[in-house]
Scaffold this active site. Structure first.
Site, PDB file in Angstrom:
ATOM      1  N   GLU A  30       0.735  -1.065  -0.121  1.00 14.66           N
ATOM      2  CA  GLU A  30       0.033  -0.030   0.084  1.00 14.66           C
ATOM      3  C   GLU A  30       0.931   1.242   0.136  1.00 14.66           C
ATOM      4  O   GLU A  30       1.858   1.240   0.842  1.00 14.66           O
ATOM      5  CB  GLU A  30      -1.017  -0.055   1.233  1.00 14.66           C
ATOM      6  CG  GLU A  30      -1.836  -1.092   1.242  1.00 14.66           C
ATOM      7  CD  GLU A  30      -2.700  -1.554   2.579  1.00 14.66           C
ATOM      8  OE1 GLU A  30      -2.208  -0.623   3.530  1.00 14.66           O
ATOM      9  OE2 GLU A  30      -3.447  -2.414   2.595  1.00 14.66           O
ATOM     10  N   LEU A  68      -6.513  -1.045  -0.722  1.00  8.50           N
ATOM     11  CA  LEU A  68      -6.462  -1.467   0.635  1.00  8.50           C
ATOM     12  C   LEU A  68      -7.077  -2.876   0.804  1.00  8.50           C
ATOM     13  O   LEU A  68      -8.114  -2.750   1.340  1.00  8.50           O
ATOM     14  CB  LEU A  68      -6.853  -0.242   1.390  1.00  8.50           C
ATOM     15  CG  LEU A  68      -6.408   1.145   1.069  1.00  8.50           C
ATOM     16  CD1 LEU A  68      -6.779   1.933   2.048  1.00  8.50           C
ATOM     17  CD2 LEU A  68      -4.933   0.829   1.169  1.00  8.50           C
ATOM     18  N   SER A  69      -6.508  -3.918   0.411  1.00  5.48           N
ATOM     19  CA  SER A  69      -7.111  -5.120   0.569  1.00  5.48           C
ATOM     20  C   SER A  69      -6.182  -6.257   0.717  1.00  5.48           C
ATOM     21  O   SER A  69      -5.519  -6.933   0.007  1.00  5.48           O
ATOM     22  CB  SER A  69      -7.823  -5.440  -0.977  1.00  5.48           C
ATOM     23  OG  SER A  69      -8.573  -4.221  -1.410  1.00  5.48           O
ATOM     24  N   GLU A  70      -5.774  -6.176   2.208  1.00  4.46           N
ATOM     25  CA  GLU A  70      -4.548  -7.065   2.444  1.00  4.46           C
ATOM     26  C   GLU A  70      -4.786  -8.614   2.195  1.00  4.46           C
ATOM     27  O   GLU A  70      -4.110  -9.370   1.540  1.00  4.46           O
ATOM     28  CB  GLU A  70      -4.378  -7.063   3.960  1.00  4.46           C
ATOM     29  CG  GLU A  70      -3.629  -5.427   4.296  1.00  4.46           C
ATOM     30  CD  GLU A  70      -4.455  -4.563   4.685  1.00  4.46           C
ATOM     31  OE1 GLU A  70      -5.899  -4.926   4.477  1.00  4.46           O
ATOM     32  OE2 GLU A  70      -4.020  -3.363   4.687  1.00  4.46           O
ATOM     33  N   PHE A  93       1.846  -2.301   8.498  1.00  5.13           N
ATOM     34  CA  PHE A  93       2.241  -2.637  10.174  1.00  5.13           C
ATOM     35  C   PHE A  93       1.888  -3.885  10.187  1.00  5.13           C
ATOM     36  O   PHE A  93       0.667  -4.374   9.678  1.00  5.13           O
ATOM     37  CB  PHE A  93       1.326  -1.545  10.899  1.00  5.13           C
ATOM     38  CG  PHE A  93       1.670  -0.084  10.972  1.00  5.13           C
ATOM     39  CD1 PHE A  93       2.562   0.306  12.098  1.00  5.13           C
ATOM     40  CD2 PHE A  93       1.352   0.584   9.949  1.00  5.13           C
ATOM     41  CE1 PHE A  93       2.905   1.694  11.943  1.00  5.13           C
ATOM     42  CE2 PHE A  93       1.598   2.035   9.913  1.00  5.13           C
ATOM     43  CZ  PHE A  93       2.408   2.411  10.824  1.00  5.13           C
ATOM     44  N   ASP A  95       0.824  -5.675  12.500  1.00  2.00           N
ATOM     45  CA  ASP A  95      -0.594  -5.767  12.882  1.00  2.00           C
ATOM     46  C   ASP A  95      -1.691  -6.094  12.287  1.00  2.00           C
ATOM     47  O   ASP A  95      -2.645  -6.575  12.529  1.00  2.00           O
ATOM     48  CB  ASP A  95      -0.709  -4.348  13.957  1.00  2.00           C
ATOM     49  CG  ASP A  95       0.390  -3.720  14.664  1.00  2.00           C
ATOM     50  OD1 ASP A  95       0.110  -3.797  15.936  1.00  2.00           O
ATOM     51  OD2 ASP A  95       1.451  -3.736  14.110  1.00  2.00           O
ATOM     52  N   HIS A 139      -1.184  -0.461  15.968  1.00  2.00           N
ATOM     53  CA  HIS A 139       0.042  -0.155  15.412  1.00  2.00           C
ATOM     54  C   HIS A 139       1.353  -0.352  15.917  1.00  2.00           C
ATOM     55  O   HIS A 139       2.338   0.066  15.527  1.00  2.00           O
ATOM     56  CB  HIS A 139       0.017   1.089  14.734  1.00  2.00           C
ATOM     57  CG  HIS A 139      -1.134   1.557  13.593  1.00  2.00           C
ATOM     58  ND1 HIS A 139      -2.435   1.439  14.278  1.00  2.00           N
ATOM     59  CD2 HIS A 139      -0.980   1.647  12.291  1.00  2.00           C
ATOM     60  CE1 HIS A 139      -3.119   1.677  12.979  1.00  2.00           C
ATOM     61  NE2 HIS A 139      -2.317   1.843  12.018  1.00  2.00           N
TER      62      HIS A 139
HETATM   63  C1  LIG Z   1      -6.135  -3.035   7.615  1.00  2.00           C
HETATM   64  C2  LIG Z   1      -5.235  -1.678   7.190  1.00  2.00           C
HETATM   65  N1  LIG Z   1      -4.663  -1.575   6.496  1.00  2.00           N
HETATM   66  C3  LIG Z   1      -3.857  -0.319   6.332  1.00  2.00           C
HETATM   67  C4  LIG Z   1      -3.909   0.513   7.125  1.00  2.00           C
HETATM   68  C5  LIG Z   1      -3.109   1.806   6.842  1.00  2.00           C
HETATM   69  N2  LIG Z   1      -3.829   2.999   6.509  1.00  2.00           N
HETATM   70  C6  LIG Z   1      -4.365   3.733   7.501  1.00  2.00           C
HETATM   71  S1  LIG Z   1      -5.421   4.894   6.909  1.00  2.00           S
HETATM   72  C7  LIG Z   1      -5.102   4.431   5.345  1.00  2.00           C
HETATM   73  C8  LIG Z   1      -5.755   5.108   4.070  1.00  2.00           C
HETATM   74  C9  LIG Z   1      -7.158   4.968   4.303  1.00  2.00           C
HETATM   75  O1  LIG Z   1      -7.922   5.625   3.237  1.00  2.00           O
HETATM   76  P1  LIG Z   1      -9.474   5.879   2.919  1.00  2.00           P
HETATM   77  O2  LIG Z   1     -10.140   4.568   3.549  1.00  2.00           O
HETATM   78  O3  LIG Z   1      -9.831   6.476   1.746  1.00  2.00           O
HETATM   79  O4  LIG Z   1      -9.731   6.947   4.335  1.00  2.00           O
HETATM   80  P2  LIG Z   1      -9.260   8.507   4.365  1.00  2.00           P
HETATM   81  O5  LIG Z   1      -7.980   8.392   4.980  1.00  2.00           O
HETATM   82  O6  LIG Z   1      -9.026   9.072   3.047  1.00  2.00           O
HETATM   83  O7  LIG Z   1     -10.064   9.178   5.491  1.00  2.00           O
HETATM   84  C10 LIG Z   1      -4.349   3.341   5.398  1.00  2.00           C
HETATM   85  C11 LIG Z   1      -3.800   2.732   4.274  1.00  2.00           C
HETATM   86  C12 LIG Z   1      -4.594   0.335   8.249  1.00  2.00           C
HETATM   87  N3  LIG Z   1      -4.952   1.293   9.268  1.00  2.00           N
HETATM   88  N4  LIG Z   1      -5.571  -0.680   8.480  1.00  2.00           N
END
Ligand SMILES: Cc1ncc(C[n+]2csc(CCOP(=O)(O)OP(=O)(O)O)c2C)c(N)n1
Ligand SMILES: [Mg+2]
Lengths: 344, 327
Positions: A30, A68-70, A93, A95, A139
């Site tokens: 990501e 964002l699809s682990e 992370f 986690d 985290h």
């Molecule tokens: C399962 C998971 N994967 C990755 C992350 C890291 N992360 C935190 S916020 C984020 C982006 C989120 O984007 P969006 O859903 O569009 O929300 P926005 O920040 O734009 O409000 C990422 C990749 C996380 N917290 N949890």
């Protein structure tokens, strides 16, 4: 040629060198490039803390940002590994393992055995571990014992830039799935690192300091706390041997046991929670295999049996400190049986 | 005074404005104090997105549950979580909403129906299905709202929850907060469908897209689908198109944005300006009345910061407390 670089740069360099050497190596995660589909700069992030910054300019589409699809992309990395690629998938992370653990422990870890030795899954899943970053409960965890519990997974956790580079190169070349744990509070730490490529074999601990009075075993960030404790203890005339495990699965039992046979005392330091962790694992192994050499009860120094707290005032108490390690050493020096019962 | 053309009375309009202004002021203050180094950890600001949380939460009571995201401050404030407790939490103080143990990414107040900000993307969706199930079993007409970003809308947990809510006919509203980015990655690239309405249709529920910077658009669309869910009509999806005024988190240089993009959205898509202009133009509320609210909110945030800084830190005994109810 060797120069001082940070652990973050060392990891970047290892990825770069292996991508140059082997066209089957691809890197995904990501925002590891960043700005995909956006109108601003390319390579806008290079990972959330900049670990993969600049690799896109060198290797282009072999670096892949993911949705964002682990479950899907970690699983795809594993599937691609089973079909001849050598993917390095970043799980920002570790986690977030909670979201995609099935693909790792029910799929990747089991292919080799379950398919009768006919499969190879050379995937590396790398990401951040550890507390001290004020990143709170989801985290900051040190989940290494979850990974070492699973047969089929290899688990690596370097404590410095030199080891990070050599161990990541080995991880990419290794034919089994590797969980590569990067302590986020070590990213900035610099040491001498050769510019050329080198691999550090798995299962070889590093003896950072020789000593005949007590053996301290650790990995990751707490290795540095153990070294601090050893320096302080030396002022009082106690010489500690400090062992940095570097790889947790496989683990270098020989180095641990040989050291304890000489010192007769063991302190194991683990940033993970106190139950069923690396410390308990090592204590049990030494208890079973080197009982006769022990002059005192084995001491364990770990994080408490709690989630990682956010408040800095609490998080600072959470991670094992040099003081708590030194106290544990002193307990091994007091007469047998005199040490208080330490609650988990 | 002109006749009120809006779906809310003057008091409610003032309340909505106050909520949005409180969120904005809270976030802008954090932006400044973070840069000074006063605030530990990760902070994701909701500034620019206030109309969404506010337009939705105006339809909810304390018995309705919400499950939030990493960008949760706005959801908390709109759901009625105490601003002092939030600020103290972000400062890691024992007077915080979670006694300093959670921090910005985990603020919760179950007594207000706020089930927590969340550090794990997509995690709120299954939880809110559970909240809705509990309401359904109890028959108390409660609804559950989960917020999800455009990026997190690609999580399996979110997609599975859409299906589960439809199959169980749960009183859930899935709110997609589409601010165009997930960290630095564009929504247009990362989300395979052209419209979230299509996604909702694919899961057998109605979907609605609104301009999330228009408080009234959010308020009206949310009202209808929340009423439907409350009456047993089942789940729905609401996409709010909106803009984020700051980086993904504090410290983000935002080089992925086009040149001039931030200036443009701040000039033309500021939900607070849009709301103020409309109510003033309609002659329903005077500019001076809004300015009076601004001053009060400014004082509130100032007090909250001062109190947070003076509040006690959690101490050693707190470290081991509350892992279990009993052990
Ligand atoms: C399962 C998971 N994967 C990755 C992350 C890291 N992360 C935190 S916020 C984020 C982006 C989120 O984007 P969006 O859903 O569009 O929300 P926005 O920040 O734009 O409000 C990422 C990749 C996380 N917290 N949890
Ligand atoms: Mg987004």
């Amino acid at each position: 040629m060797s120069r001082k670089i940070s652990m973050k740069q060392a990891i970047n360099e290892a990825l770069d060198l292996e991508m140059r050497r082997d066209p089957t190596v691809i890197v995904m995660g990501e925002d590891i490039v960043g700005g995909t589909g956006a109108k601003g700069e390319d390579d806008a992030w290079g990972g959330v803390l900049g670990v993969t910054k600049g690799l896109y300019a060198k290797h282009g589409d072999r670096l892949m940002d993911t949705p964002l699809s682990e479950s899907a992309y970690i699983g795809a990395a594993i599937g691609a590994a089973a079909c001849g690629l050598r993917p390095v998938a970043e799980l920002m992370f570790l986690d977030f393992m909670g979201v995609c653990f099935d693909q790792i422990f029910n799929q990747a870890a089991k292919f080799r055995y379950m398919f009768g030795g006919k499969a190879e899954t050379p995937v590396v899943i790398r990401g951040m571990v550890g507390a001290g970053f004020r990143a709170a409960a989801q985290h900051s965890q040190m989940l290494t014992p979850l990974f070492t519990h699973i047969p089929g997974l290899k688990v690596v956790c370097p404590s410095n830039a030199y080891d990070a580079k050599g161990l990541l190169i080995q991880s990419i070349r290794d034919n089994d799935p590797v969980i590569f744990c990067e302590h986020k509070n070590l990213y900035g730490l610099e040491c001498e690192v050769p510019a050329e490529s080198y691999a550090i074999p798995f299962g070889e601990a590093n003896v950072l300091r020789d000593g005949d009075d007590v053996t301290i075993v650790s990995y990751g960030l707490t290795v540095h706390r153990a070294m601090e404790a050893a320096t302080a203890l030396a002022k009082d005339g106690t010489e500690a041997e400090v062992i940095d495990l570097r790889t947790l699965s496989p683990i270098d039992w020989d180095t641990i046991v040989e050291s304890v046979e000489r010192t007769g005392r063991l302190v194991v330091v683990d940033e993970a929670h106190p139950r069923c962790n690396l410390a308990t694992d090592i204590a049990a192994f030494v208890g079973q295999n080197a009982f006769g050499a022990l002059k005192a009860g084995i001491q364990m120094v770990t994080a408490p049996h709690t989630p990682v707290p956010f408040a800095p005032s609490l998080e600072d108490l959470y991670v094992p400190s040099a003081d708590s390690i030194a106290s544990a050493v002193k307990r091994t020096l007091s007469p047998k049986g005199a040490s208080p019962r330490i609650a988990a | 005074m002109a006749q009120n053309p809006f779906p809310l009375g003057k008091d409610e309009l003032l309340k909505a404005y106050r909520t949005m202004r409180t969120i904005r002021e809270f976030e802008e203050r954090l932006h400044v104090d973070f840069a000074k180094g006063d605030i530990p950890g990760f902070v994701h600001l909701y500034a620019g997105e206030e109309a969404c949380a506010t337009g939705i939460m105006m339809h909810l009571n304390d018995n309705d549950r919400i499950a939030s995201t990493h960008r949760g401050h706005g959801h908390c404030i709109a759901k009625g979580v105490d601003v002092h407790a939030m600020m103290a939490e972000i400062y890691g103080r024992s007077t915080g909403a979670c006694r300093g143990k959670g921090g910005s990414m985990h603020i919760a107040d179950l007594s207000k129906g706020m089930m927590g900000a969340n550090g794990i993307l997509g995690a709120g969706a299954p939880l809110i299905c559970g909240a809705a199930l509990a309401a359904k079993v109890r028959g108390d007409r409660g609804v559950g709202i989960t917020f999800v970003g455009d990026g997190a809308s690609n999580q399996g947990t979110f997609l599975e929850s859409l299906n589960l809510a439809a199959v169980w006919n749960l009183p859930v509203v899935f709110v997609v907060e589409n601010n165009g980015y997930a960290e630095s990655t564009a929504m247009e690239w990362a989300v395979s469908c052209d419209s979230y309405v299509d996604r909702a249709t694919g899961f057998g529920m109605p979907g609605v897209t609104v301009d999330g910077t228009d408080f009234f658009a959010v308020y009206e669309a949310a009202g209808e689908i929340i009423r439907r869910a409350r009456d047993g009509g089942g789940p729905a999806l609401l996409e709010c198109n909106m803009v984020r005024f700051y980086g993904h988190f504090e410290g983000d240089a935002q080089t992925y944005r086009a040149k001039g993009e931030l200036e443009a959205i701040r000039a033309s898509r500021d939900c607070l300006t849009i709301l103020s202009e409309r109510v003033i133009e309609a002659g329903v509320i005077g500019r001076d009345e809004l300015q009076a609210i601004d001053r009060e909110v400014n004082g509130l945030i100032e007090d909250a910061v001062r109190a947070a800084k003076a509040a006690p830190l959690p101490v050693a005994e707190d470290l081991l407390r509350d892992v279990y109810v009993a052990y």
